[in-house]
Design an enzyme around this catalytic site. Structure first.
Site, PDB file in Angstrom:
ATOM      1  N   TYR A  53       0.842  -1.063   0.068  1.00  0.00           N
ATOM      2  CA  TYR A  53      -0.362   0.459   0.244  1.00  0.00           C
ATOM      3  C   TYR A  53       0.946   1.129  -0.336  1.00  0.00           C
ATOM      4  O   TYR A  53       0.433   2.960  -0.879  1.00  0.00           O
ATOM      5  CB  TYR A  53      -0.718   0.037   1.008  1.00  0.00           C
ATOM      6  N   GLU A  73     -14.252  12.731 -11.700  1.00  0.00           N
ATOM      7  CA  GLU A  73     -14.633  12.042 -12.353  1.00  0.00           C
ATOM      8  C   GLU A  73     -13.654  10.902 -13.037  1.00  0.00           C
ATOM      9  O   GLU A  73     -12.687   9.720 -13.438  1.00  0.00           O
ATOM     10  CB  GLU A  73     -15.287  12.016 -13.055  1.00  0.00           C
ATOM     11  N   LYS A  98     -13.622  16.444  -3.363  1.00  0.00           N
ATOM     12  CA  LYS A  98     -12.533  18.213  -4.108  1.00  0.00           C
ATOM     13  C   LYS A  98     -13.389  19.061  -2.593  1.00  0.00           C
ATOM     14  O   LYS A  98     -14.114  19.241  -2.476  1.00  0.00           O
ATOM     15  CB  LYS A  98     -12.828  18.077  -5.424  1.00  0.00           C
TER      16      LYS A  98
END
Length: 118
Positions: A53, A73, A98
């Protein structure tokens, strides 16, 4: 299926449809959920058997900061494809928030789920 999470990954990016948004970075906050079979890593205690990770997070940051984009997107889709292709996860959930998009809101966000079959 086991899950691996990276939650609250902050990335400063040039993002938005307005000209001023390409003159200064804005923070994005990502939550990532990956399907991953952790049994082999648990048994071997070897990083190469786990979903790394740290490397995944660094790759995501690098991808996002590589160039400006108009929409979160687009970032969500590109991040999902990166994780599926480079890290070979069977399934990924990507949420991109955001915080500065709508002044009256805590944040706006998109979330998508993609898998190897899609």
């Amino acid at each position: 299926m086991d899950k691996v999470y990276v939650t609250g990954l902050k990335v400063d990016a040039f993002i938005g449809v307005y000209d001023w948004e390409h003159e200064q970075t804005q923070p994005l906050i990502l939550d990532l959920e990956m399907d991953w079979d952790n049994r082999k890593a648990a048994e071997s205690a070897q990083l190469n058997d786990a979903l790394d990770y740290d490397a995944l997070s660094k790759a995501v940051v690098q991808l996002i900061q590589a160039r400006p984009r108009a929409l979160i997107e687009t970032i969500a889709e590109e991040v999902a494809q990166l994780i599926l292709q480079e890290f070979k996860t069977p399934r990924v959930r990507v949420k991109v928030a955001k915080p500065q998009a709508v002044p009256a809101a805590q944040y706006t966000a998109v979330e998508l789920v993609r898998s190897q079959a899609q």
